[in-house]
Design a protein around this motif. Structure first.
Motif, PDB file in Angstrom:
ATOM      1  N   GLU A  12       0.837  -1.200   0.000  1.00 14.35           N
ATOM      2  CA  GLU A  12       0.000   0.000   0.000  1.00 14.35           C
ATOM      3  C   GLU A  12       0.872   1.249   0.000  1.00 14.35           C
ATOM      4  O   GLU A  12       1.974   1.242   0.547  1.00 14.35           O
ATOM      5  N   PRO A  13       0.407   2.295  -0.658  1.00 19.03           N
ATOM      6  CA  PRO A  13      -0.943   2.505  -1.211  1.00 19.03           C
ATOM      7  C   PRO A  13      -1.153   2.012  -2.641  1.00 19.03           C
ATOM      8  O   PRO A  13      -2.211   2.239  -3.205  1.00 19.03           O
ATOM      9  N   LEU A  14      -0.166   1.330  -3.228  1.00 18.62           N
ATOM     10  CA  LEU A  14      -0.336   0.873  -4.609  1.00 18.62           C
ATOM     11  C   LEU A  14      -1.547  -0.037  -4.758  1.00 18.62           C
ATOM     12  O   LEU A  14      -2.223  -0.021  -5.791  1.00 18.62           O
ATOM     13  N   GLY A  15      -1.823  -0.856  -3.719  1.00 20.43           N
ATOM     14  CA  GLY A  15      -2.955  -1.771  -3.805  1.00 20.43           C
ATOM     15  C   GLY A  15      -4.265  -1.051  -4.056  1.00 20.43           C
ATOM     16  O   GLY A  15      -5.074  -1.463  -4.906  1.00 20.43           O
ATOM     17  N   MET A  16      -4.491   0.049  -3.326  1.00 24.56           N
ATOM     18  CA  MET A  16      -5.725   0.821  -3.504  1.00 24.56           C
ATOM     19  C   MET A  16      -5.760   1.499  -4.870  1.00 24.56           C
ATOM     20  O   MET A  16      -6.796   1.520  -5.540  1.00 24.56           O
ATOM     21  N   TRP A  17      -4.636   2.031  -5.282  1.00 27.74           N
ATOM     22  CA  TRP A  17      -4.599   2.755  -6.554  1.00 27.74           C
ATOM     23  C   TRP A  17      -4.774   1.821  -7.746  1.00 27.74           C
ATOM     24  O   TRP A  17      -5.506   2.131  -8.689  1.00 27.74           O
ATOM     25  N   LEU A  18      -4.126   0.671  -7.714  1.00 26.86           N
ATOM     26  CA  LEU A  18      -4.240  -0.267  -8.826  1.00 26.86           C
ATOM     27  C   LEU A  18      -5.639  -0.886  -8.886  1.00 26.86           C
ATOM     28  O   LEU A  18      -6.163  -1.136  -9.971  1.00 26.86           O
ATOM     29  N   ALA A  19      -6.244  -1.145  -7.719  1.00 28.26           N
ATOM     30  CA  ALA A  19      -7.593  -1.710  -7.701  1.00 28.26           C
ATOM     31  C   ALA A  19      -8.597  -0.779  -8.373  1.00 28.26           C
ATOM     32  O   ALA A  19      -9.586  -1.232  -8.963  1.00 28.26           O
ATOM     33  N   ALA A  20      -8.326   0.521  -8.296  1.00 32.24           N
ATOM     34  CA  ALA A  20      -9.232   1.497  -8.917  1.00 32.24           C
ATOM     35  C   ALA A  20      -8.998   1.622 -10.415  1.00 32.24           C
ATOM     36  O   ALA A  20      -9.724   2.354 -11.098  1.00 32.24           O
ATOM     37  N   ARG A  21      -7.992   0.903 -10.924  1.00 33.70           N
ATOM     38  CA  ARG A  21      -7.672   0.988 -12.351  1.00 33.70           C
ATOM     39  C   ARG A  21      -7.807  -0.366 -13.038  1.00 33.70           C
ATOM     40  O   ARG A  21      -7.134  -0.666 -14.021  1.00 33.70           O
ATOM     41  N   GLY A  22      -8.703  -1.197 -12.518  1.00 34.61           N
ATOM     42  CA  GLY A  22      -8.922  -2.508 -13.095  1.00 34.61           C
ATOM     43  C   GLY A  22      -9.575  -2.493 -14.456  1.00 34.61           C
ATOM     44  O   GLY A  22      -9.626  -3.519 -15.142  1.00 34.61           O
ATOM     45  N   ASP A  23     -10.078  -1.326 -14.880  1.00 33.92           N
ATOM     46  CA  ASP A  23     -10.729  -1.236 -16.190  1.00 33.92           C
ATOM     47  C   ASP A  23      -9.745  -0.909 -17.312  1.00 33.92           C
ATOM     48  O   ASP A  23     -10.149  -0.787 -18.475  1.00 33.92           O
ATOM     49  N   ARG A  24      -8.446  -0.778 -16.987  1.00 34.57           N
ATOM     50  CA  ARG A  24      -7.473  -0.445 -18.017  1.00 34.57           C
ATOM     51  C   ARG A  24      -7.302  -1.624 -18.986  1.00 34.57           C
ATOM     52  O   ARG A  24      -7.253  -2.786 -18.545  1.00 34.57           O
ATOM     53  N   PRO A  25      -7.220  -1.351 -20.283  1.00 32.23           N
ATOM     54  CA  PRO A  25      -7.056  -2.442 -21.259  1.00 32.23           C
ATOM     55  C   PRO A  25      -5.724  -3.166 -21.066  1.00 32.23           C
ATOM     56  O   PRO A  25      -4.737  -2.586 -20.630  1.00 32.23           O
ATOM     57  N   LEU A  26      -5.732  -4.450 -21.364  1.00 28.40           N
ATOM     58  CA  LEU A  26      -4.573  -5.338 -21.341  1.00 28.40           C
ATOM     59  C   LEU A  26      -4.091  -5.653 -19.926  1.00 28.40           C
ATOM     60  O   LEU A  26      -3.925  -6.821 -19.562  1.00 28.40           O
ATOM     61  N   VAL A  27      -3.854  -4.620 -19.112  1.00 29.54           N
ATOM     62  CA  VAL A  27      -3.250  -4.862 -17.801  1.00 29.54           C
ATOM     63  C   VAL A  27      -4.250  -4.792 -16.658  1.00 29.54           C
ATOM     64  O   VAL A  27      -3.917  -5.140 -15.521  1.00 29.54           O
ATOM     65  N   GLY A  28      -5.473  -4.358 -16.930  1.00 31.51           N
ATOM     66  CA  GLY A  28      -6.451  -4.167 -15.861  1.00 31.51           C
ATOM     67  C   GLY A  28      -6.715  -5.420 -15.058  1.00 31.51           C
ATOM     68  O   GLY A  28      -6.846  -5.367 -13.819  1.00 31.51           O
ATOM     69  N   SER A  29      -6.798  -6.573 -15.708  1.00 32.38           N
ATOM     70  CA  SER A  29      -7.086  -7.817 -14.992  1.00 32.38           C
ATOM     71  C   SER A  29      -5.961  -8.190 -14.031  1.00 32.38           C
ATOM     72  O   SER A  29      -6.197  -8.848 -13.004  1.00 32.38           O
TER      73      SER A  29
ATOM     74  N   ALA B 261       0.925   6.862 -17.351  1.00 35.82           N
ATOM     75  CA  ALA B 261      -0.318   6.331 -17.890  1.00 35.82           C
ATOM     76  C   ALA B 261      -1.280   5.908 -16.788  1.00 35.82           C
ATOM     77  O   ALA B 261      -2.504   5.993 -16.955  1.00 35.82           O
ATOM     78  N   LEU B 262      -0.753   5.487 -15.638  1.00 35.58           N
ATOM     79  CA  LEU B 262      -1.600   4.953 -14.580  1.00 35.58           C
ATOM     80  C   LEU B 262      -2.009   5.997 -13.550  1.00 35.58           C
ATOM     81  O   LEU B 262      -3.112   5.923 -12.988  1.00 35.58           O
ATOM     82  N   PHE B 263      -1.141   6.957 -13.281  1.00 42.23           N
ATOM     83  CA  PHE B 263      -1.381   7.873 -12.175  1.00 42.23           C
ATOM     84  C   PHE B 263      -1.305   9.331 -12.638  1.00 42.23           C
ATOM     85  O   PHE B 263      -0.567   9.657 -13.563  1.00 42.23           O
ATOM     86  N   GLN B 264      -2.034  10.167 -11.949  1.00 40.15           N
ATOM     87  CA  GLN B 264      -2.043  11.593 -12.259  1.00 40.15           C
ATOM     88  C   GLN B 264      -0.962  12.280 -11.417  1.00 40.15           C
ATOM     89  O   GLN B 264      -1.225  12.773 -10.323  1.00 40.15           O
ATOM     90  N   ILE B 265       0.245  12.316 -11.952  1.00 46.27           N
ATOM     91  CA  ILE B 265       1.362  12.905 -11.207  1.00 46.27           C
ATOM     92  C   ILE B 265       2.026  14.026 -11.993  1.00 46.27           C
ATOM     93  O   ILE B 265       3.194  14.332 -11.789  1.00 46.27           O
ATOM     94  N   GLY B 266       1.269  14.614 -12.906  1.00 40.78           N
ATOM     95  CA  GLY B 266       1.729  15.830 -13.565  1.00 40.78           C
ATOM     96  C   GLY B 266       2.974  15.645 -14.410  1.00 40.78           C
ATOM     97  O   GLY B 266       3.127  14.659 -15.133  1.00 40.78           O
ATOM     98  N   LEU B 267       3.903  16.606 -14.270  1.00 45.65           N
ATOM     99  CA  LEU B 267       5.104  16.642 -15.104  1.00 45.65           C
ATOM    100  C   LEU B 267       6.232  15.751 -14.586  1.00 45.65           C
ATOM    101  O   LEU B 267       7.257  15.611 -15.251  1.00 45.65           O
ATOM    102  N   PHE B 268       6.050  15.168 -13.422  1.00 48.20           N
ATOM    103  CA  PHE B 268       7.147  14.438 -12.793  1.00 48.20           C
ATOM    104  C   PHE B 268       7.768  13.378 -13.706  1.00 48.20           C
ATOM    105  O   PHE B 268       8.993  13.372 -13.901  1.00 48.20           O
ATOM    106  N   PRO B 269       7.003  12.440 -14.273  1.00 51.25           N
ATOM    107  CA  PRO B 269       7.659  11.412 -15.106  1.00 51.25           C
ATOM    108  C   PRO B 269       8.355  11.981 -16.332  1.00 51.25           C
ATOM    109  O   PRO B 269       9.425  11.502 -16.733  1.00 51.25           O
ATOM    110  N   TRP B 270       7.773  13.028 -16.918  1.00 53.78           N
ATOM    111  CA  TRP B 270       8.385  13.625 -18.102  1.00 53.78           C
ATOM    112  C   TRP B 270       9.680  14.347 -17.745  1.00 53.78           C
ATOM    113  O   TRP B 270      10.664  14.314 -18.499  1.00 53.78           O
ATOM    114  N   ALA B 271       9.688  15.005 -16.595  1.00 54.92           N
ATOM    115  CA  ALA B 271      10.902  15.681 -16.143  1.00 54.92           C
ATOM    116  C   ALA B 271      12.014  14.671 -15.868  1.00 54.92           C
ATOM    117  O   ALA B 271      13.179  14.902 -16.213  1.00 54.92           O
TER     118      ALA B 271
END
Length: 268
Positions: free
Chosen positions: A18-35, A83-93
């Motif tokens: 945690e907290p990845l467990g809660m965040w990933l559970a809320a993204r189970g509808d994502r194609p290919l990896v959601g399951s 793609a999974l989380f709303q973390i703004g510019l961080f990954p691009w930076a």
């Protein structure tokens, strides 16, 4: 990367996923990896992989032989989080700045590979670095070491009290959910009334103040100012606030007997 990796060495991240467990559970509808996100072991595997990545990636980037593959891993890792989380510019930076580990000549070599001729300036003796530049660089290193670790100088758990949290590089380690309401009293007239934070703040602000003490105190000052403007020159503001951290059982955020309007917010 290293500081963020050290911060992940805690029970919530490594033992509970945690907290990845809660965040990933809320993204189970994502194609290919959601399951995959519904599998019990996925949060733990992802948490351990994230910790190992942060703790070792600098070493792989420093080593010349592994550097190209390490940068590919950096790009894949940060594209996935973007793609999974709303973390703004961080990954691009991070993807844009990671080539600082490459050899200084890499831009020239890259341009030559695509057919761009880069004129080389005449060789000259390397200039002497001024003393003030060396001292400034040393100061920058010290700041980047001290600021992320300064929360260890405060008593208590930084996840709960957030003392020294700003600048600590504790990336994606905490999920807080809370509820709050204010009780306003006028000692002069013995009047008392309840205030819902939603009466003054936007929903996203309510979610933040209900889980952070400093913002709860700031909100209490806003409520007190509104009460004074309505003809109550002396008011006390208390809060019935509860917070859950990383899915654990709810706990009180502040003492309900404490007059928050009399406190000073101290962001640390």
């Amino acid at each position: 990367y290293v500081v963020a990796g050290i911060a992940k060495l805690n029970a919530d991240w490594l033992l509970r996923g945690e907290p990845l467990g809660m965040w990933l559970a809320a993204r189970g509808d994502r194609p290919l990896v959601g399951s995959l996100f519904d599998l019990p072991l996925t949060p733990l595997v992802a948490s351990w992989a994230g910790a190992i990545f942060d703790l070792t990636i600098v070493g792989w980037l420093v080593w010349r032989r592994s550097r190209p593959w390490a940068y590919v891993a950096v790009v894949v890792f940060h594209l996935s989080t973007a793609a999974l989380f709303q973390i703004g510019l961080f990954p691009w930076a991070m993807m844009a700045l990671t080539p600082v580990f490459f050899a200084p000549s890499w831009p020239e070599r890259m341009l030559r590979r695509i057919g761009v001729v880069v004129p080389r300036p005449p060789q000259a003796d390397a200039p002497t670095t001024p003393t003030w530049v060396r001292r400034a660089a040393l100061g920058l290193v010290v700041v980047n070491l001290v600021v992320p670790l300064r929360h260890y100088a405060y008593a208590g758990d930084v996840t709960e009290n957030e003392a020294g949290y700003y600048g600590s590089l504790r990336v994606m380690l905490t999920e807080k959910t809370g509820t709050a309401r204010f009780l306003v009293t006028d000692p002069t007239t013995d009047q008392a009334w309840t205030v819902a934070p939603g009466d003054y703040f936007e929903p996203w602000q309510v979610g933040q103040l209900a889980s952070r003490r400093d913002l709860l105190i700031t909100a209490a000052h806003v409520v007190a100012a509104e009460a004074r403007a309505d003809g109550h020159p002396r008011v006390e503001v208390r809060a019935d606030a509860w917070v859950s951290i990383n899915g654990r059982q709810r706990r009180r955020l502040v003492d309900p007997a404490l007059d928050l309007a009399a406190l000073e917010r101290r962001p640390r």
